[in-house]
Design an enzyme around this catalytic site. Structure first.
Site, PDB file in Angstrom:
ATOM      1  N   GLU A   1      14.338  46.287  22.083  1.00 10.64           N
ATOM      2  CA  GLU A   1      15.010  45.919  20.832  1.00 10.64           C
ATOM      3  C   GLU A   1      14.381  46.578  19.616  1.00 10.64           C
ATOM      4  O   GLU A   1      15.058  46.999  18.706  1.00 10.64           O
ATOM      5  CB  GLU A   1      14.868  44.410  20.619  1.00 10.64           C
ATOM      6  CG  GLU A   1      15.918  43.605  21.270  1.00 10.64           C
ATOM      7  CD  GLU A   1      15.663  42.132  21.015  1.00 10.64           C
ATOM      8  OE1 GLU A   1      16.370  41.339  21.618  1.00 10.64           O
ATOM      9  OE2 GLU A   1      14.779  41.780  20.219  1.00 10.64           O
TER      10      GLU A   1
ATOM     11  N   ILE B   1       6.224  29.849  24.232  1.00  6.64           N
ATOM     12  CA  ILE B   1       5.495  28.723  23.651  1.00  6.64           C
ATOM     13  C   ILE B   1       4.778  27.974  24.765  1.00  6.64           C
ATOM     14  O   ILE B   1       3.590  27.696  24.678  1.00  6.64           O
ATOM     15  CB  ILE B   1       6.450  27.818  22.851  1.00  6.64           C
ATOM     16  CG1 ILE B   1       6.847  28.554  21.559  1.00  6.64           C
ATOM     17  CG2 ILE B   1       5.815  26.461  22.542  1.00  6.64           C
ATOM     18  CD1 ILE B   1       7.917  27.892  20.746  1.00  6.64           C
TER      19      ILE B   1
ATOM     20  N   ASN C   1       1.499  40.087  18.349  1.00  4.03           N
ATOM     21  CA  ASN C   1       0.138  40.450  18.669  1.00  4.03           C
ATOM     22  C   ASN C   1      -0.037  40.830  20.147  1.00  4.03           C
ATOM     23  O   ASN C   1      -0.598  41.879  20.474  1.00  4.03           O
ATOM     24  CB  ASN C   1      -0.703  39.195  18.343  1.00  4.03           C
ATOM     25  CG  ASN C   1      -2.133  39.526  18.063  1.00  4.03           C
ATOM     26  OD1 ASN C   1      -2.487  40.696  17.972  1.00  4.03           O
ATOM     27  ND2 ASN C   1      -2.947  38.504  17.947  1.00  4.03           N
TER      28      ASN C   1
HETATM   29  N1  COA Z   1       2.904  23.989  21.525  1.00  2.00           N
HETATM   30  C1  COA Z   1       2.981  23.820  20.194  1.00  2.00           C
HETATM   31  N2  COA Z   1       2.825  24.845  19.324  1.00  2.00           N
HETATM   32  C2  COA Z   1       2.572  26.059  19.833  1.00  2.00           C
HETATM   33  C3  COA Z   1       2.455  26.293  21.203  1.00  2.00           C
HETATM   34  C4  COA Z   1       2.628  25.190  22.073  1.00  2.00           C
HETATM   35  N3  COA Z   1       2.544  25.335  23.374  1.00  2.00           N
HETATM   36  N4  COA Z   1       2.187  27.595  21.395  1.00  2.00           N
HETATM   37  C5  COA Z   1       2.154  28.173  20.190  1.00  2.00           C
HETATM   38  N5  COA Z   1       2.383  27.242  19.244  1.00  2.00           N
HETATM   39  C6  COA Z   1       2.431  27.442  17.804  1.00  2.00           C
HETATM   40  C7  COA Z   1       1.230  28.214  17.296  1.00  2.00           C
HETATM   41  O1  COA Z   1       0.151  27.339  17.051  1.00  2.00           O
HETATM   42  C8  COA Z   1       1.781  28.825  16.036  1.00  2.00           C
HETATM   43  O2  COA Z   1       1.850  27.813  15.046  1.00  2.00           O
HETATM   44  P1  COA Z   1       1.651  28.129  13.486  1.00  2.00           P
HETATM   45  O3  COA Z   1       2.815  28.988  13.115  1.00  2.00           O
HETATM   46  O4  COA Z   1       1.679  26.766  12.880  1.00  2.00           O
HETATM   47  O5  COA Z   1       0.332  28.829  13.411  1.00  2.00           O
HETATM   48  C9  COA Z   1       3.219  29.168  16.431  1.00  2.00           C
HETATM   49  O6  COA Z   1       3.543  28.312  17.524  1.00  2.00           O
HETATM   50  C10 COA Z   1       3.383  30.617  16.875  1.00  2.00           C
HETATM   51  O7  COA Z   1       2.429  30.870  17.847  1.00  2.00           O
HETATM   52  P2  COA Z   1       1.758  32.305  18.037  1.00  2.00           P
HETATM   53  O8  COA Z   1       0.694  32.168  19.089  1.00  2.00           O
HETATM   54  O9  COA Z   1       1.378  32.881  16.727  1.00  2.00           O
HETATM   55  O10 COA Z   1       2.989  33.015  18.644  1.00  2.00           O
HETATM   56  P3  COA Z   1       3.540  34.478  18.738  1.00  2.00           P
HETATM   57  O11 COA Z   1       3.598  35.149  17.432  1.00  2.00           O
HETATM   58  O12 COA Z   1       2.856  35.162  19.867  1.00  2.00           O
HETATM   59  O13 COA Z   1       5.034  34.097  19.177  1.00  2.00           O
HETATM   60  C11 COA Z   1       6.804  32.967  20.256  1.00  2.00           C
HETATM   61  C12 COA Z   1       5.305  33.334  20.293  1.00  2.00           C
HETATM   62  C13 COA Z   1       7.185  32.314  21.560  1.00  2.00           C
HETATM   63  C14 COA Z   1       7.076  32.025  19.103  1.00  2.00           C
HETATM   64  C15 COA Z   1       7.594  34.310  20.044  1.00  2.00           C
HETATM   65  O14 COA Z   1       7.272  35.205  21.077  1.00  2.00           O
HETATM   66  C16 COA Z   1       9.085  34.097  20.007  1.00  2.00           C
HETATM   67  O15 COA Z   1       9.654  33.767  18.973  1.00  2.00           O
HETATM   68  N6  COA Z   1       9.756  34.292  21.178  1.00  2.00           N
HETATM   69  C17 COA Z   1      11.184  34.098  21.312  1.00  2.00           C
HETATM   70  C18 COA Z   1      11.955  35.308  20.927  1.00  2.00           C
HETATM   71  C19 COA Z   1      11.554  36.513  21.712  1.00  2.00           C
HETATM   72  O16 COA Z   1      11.065  36.440  22.829  1.00  2.00           O
HETATM   73  N7  COA Z   1      11.777  37.668  21.116  1.00  2.00           N
HETATM   74  C20 COA Z   1      11.484  38.929  21.725  1.00  2.00           C
HETATM   75  C21 COA Z   1      12.643  39.350  22.530  1.00  2.00           C
HETATM   76  S1  COA Z   1      12.993  40.995  22.304  1.00  2.00           S
END
Ligand code: COA
Length: 505
Positions: A296, A366, A274
């Site tokens: 990527e 996160i 998003n």
């Molecule tokens: N503590 C606990 N839970 C948390 C949190 C925190 N600080 N921040 C987010 N979450 C939870 C959310 O509530 C959500 O939970 P749900 O699945 O139960 O609803 C989940 O984590 C995902 O959060 P969301 O805000 O929807 O995240 P996102 O889709 O923007 O993704 C990452 C965030 C970090 C998970 C994602 O960017 C990722 O996997 N990154 C690592 C890999 C990466 O960077 N890839 C790209 C490189 S090319």
């Protein structure tokens, strides 16, 4: 194009068989390298047929049937989901985002190893994953000489084909035949001390071949499929994402005005989801022209930018499109063909190239701590979310590494800015900018205590700001290590409090 015309090699035409027959060729305990990256170009039929076989086998009792599954990155319910559902995966790597896999990883019934995506092929070549028994690779077609027209992702396919004893090919008639020619498969990589420079000085350069080489004698089955990629629906950016994008755009404008960034910026790497999509949308509605991407995945936002001329070209290893994005791509593939290059993931994420090109890396997180360490993977320090993916490849080696998140999670009960991260993926040394909907902290040139003030002031949610300042000031008042002040017994108490009470407040 007729069905038959996608398999032009006469020998391989003879090896066409059913998914069920191909699945019979995979023994229990096998290490299987599969194609697939962010829900694109993964095998659609054989994994499901194998899962059915595993279910039948396990219903009889005895030693459970499990395999090791290596891919490019995340796949889809037809692969990860089906195999995890029957408890058919012993070891999974290097990245996943499947809910059933995640549950099994976190309840201890599936082993998972999380690697920088650029390094996986090096690990495989060095033998850390053991012998690769079988590769299952989706392709668009097989040419007369047996070489393969790659599909909507390249990922680790080259390495798996080279490493595996046997190969199963899935020829997917649903994939656009016009993908042919969009790939650049580089055959010059080697293990040290035999490495040569990767001669990429611009994102649009071709340094390899359009096709995957494939030893015909290794191919034990060819399966024809006709199924679309995962194509996750596109979510419209929410308010937080839009605010984060605004902060980043304002930051770029300042950097251009100072002269630290050119007006075409530097090649963009954009994580999926998003917030990165909101950043792409914001760039597209801004004054930018002729930007480039070295990243990527190609998402919907990048297609729009290519259409409008904001983006001149994009280099990636895979597509990750919504159904609407795919329809747009399919309708206008002639337009997109010359503007997109797909590479193997050890090249799309190569640290040497990321450093040389000066990538602007924007990835989700996160949580961040007050000193700028980032947790991208672990919920409350112990539970795996997806994996590090390529974020580390780009964060450490890019020119600008930006990490983004809303300032709170779980209805405001969790602060994304914490005293100490519960798991570290990217250290304070790799992180240049942190941004939440509250604001942006530019950490470059700052000492740890200066960073803490900038992060708390600019990025923390008002509900947690006083709590964070209080922790920081009391840490400083201890008079102990004043370089990175902490009260160690308290540093992770916010996480513990959330686990026990459901809130960090
Ligand atoms: N503590 C606990 N839970 C948390 C949190 C925190 N600080 N921040 C987010 N979450 C939870 C959310 O509530 C959500 O939970 P749900 O699945 O139960 O609803 C989940 O984590 C995902 O959060 P969301 O805000 O929807 O995240 P996102 O889709 O923007 O993704 C990452 C965030 C970090 C998970 C994602 O960017 C990722 O996997 N990154 C690592 C890999 C990466 O960077 N890839 C790209 C490189 S090319």
């Amino acid at each position: 194009m007729s069905k038959q015309s996608r398999i032009l090699n006469p020998e391989l035409q003879k090896r066409v068989t059913s998914a069920e027959a191909a699945a019979e060729l995979i023994p229990a305990g096998a290490t299987v390298g599969m194609s697939g990256f962010t829900g694109a170009g993964y095998p659609k039929a054989v994994p499901g047929a194998l899962a059915d076989r595993i279910r039948r086998h396990n219903a009889l009792g005895g030693t459970p049937f499990r395999i090791n599954v290596l891919t490019g990155a995340s796949t889809a319910p037809e692969l990860d989901g089906k195999l995890a559902e029957v408890d058919g995966i012993e070891m999974r790597l290097p990245f996943q985002s499947d809910p059933i896999c995640r549950e099994r990883i976190n309840n201890g019934t599936m082993s998972y190893a999380d690697y920088h995506l650029s390094e996986v092929s090096q690990y495989a070549w060095s033998g850390f994953f053991g012998k690769m028994d079988i590769a299952i690779i989706e392709v668009v077609g097989i040419r007369e000489d047996g070489s393969l027209i790659p599909s909507s992702s390249l990922g680790n396919n080259k390495t798996w084909i080279e490493q595996a004893d046997k190969i199963i090919l899935e020829v997917n008639h649903k994939q656009q035949a016009l993908l042919e020619g969009m790939h650049d498969v580089y055959y010059g990589v080697a293990l040290p001390p035999h490495r040569k420079p990767i001669m990429l000085t611009e994102p649009n350069q071709r340094i390899g071949e359009q096709y995957l080489r494939c030893p015909i004698e290794k191919v034990v089955a060819v399966v024809e499929t006709n199924a679309p990629d995962r194509n996750t629906p596109f979510k419209q950016p929410d308010d937080n994402s839009r605010k984060i994008a605004e902060h980043i755009l304002a930051f770029f404008e300042r950097e251009i005005a100072i002269g630290r960034l050119p007006k075409e910026l530097l090649p963009l790497q954009s994580g999926v989801g998003n917030i990165p999509n909101a950043v792409l949308e914001a760039l597209d509605s801004g004054p930018y022209k002729n930007l480039t991407a070295y990243t990527e995945v190609i998402q919907d936002g990048m297609l729009k930018m290519l259409k409008s001329g904001t983006l001149e070209m994009a280099s990636a290893t895979a597509f990750s499109l919504s159904p609407e994005g795919l329809a747009e791509f399919d309708e206008n593939i002639e337009f997109y063909r010359d503007k997109i290059l797909l590479r193997s993931q050890d090249i799309s994420n190569h640290p040497e190239v990321a450093r040389r090109l000066g990538i602007i890396a924007t990835n989700g997180m996160i949580e961040a701590d007050i000193y700028g360490n980032i947790n991208s993977t672990h919920i409350m320090g112990t539970r795996m979310m997806n994996g590090i993916g390529g974020s580390g490849d780009f964060a450490r080696n890019g020119y600008l590494s930006i990490f983004m998140s809303p300032s709170t999670a779980k209805n405001g009960q969790i602060s994304s800015i914490v005293p100490m991260v519960s798991h570290v993926d990217h250290t304070e040394h790799d992180v240049k900018v942190i941004v939440t909907e509250q604001g942006l902290a530019d950490l470059r040139g700052l000492s740890p205590r200066q960073r803490a003030r900038a992060i708390i002031e600019n990025c923390a949610h008002p509900d947690f700001k006083d709590q964070l300042s209080d922790y920081f000031e009391r840490s400083c008042a201890t008079g102990r290590g004043m370089h990175t002040p902490h009260i160690l017994g308290e540093a992770l108490s916010w996480h513990e409090r959330f686990e026990e009470t459901g809130t960090m407040k």
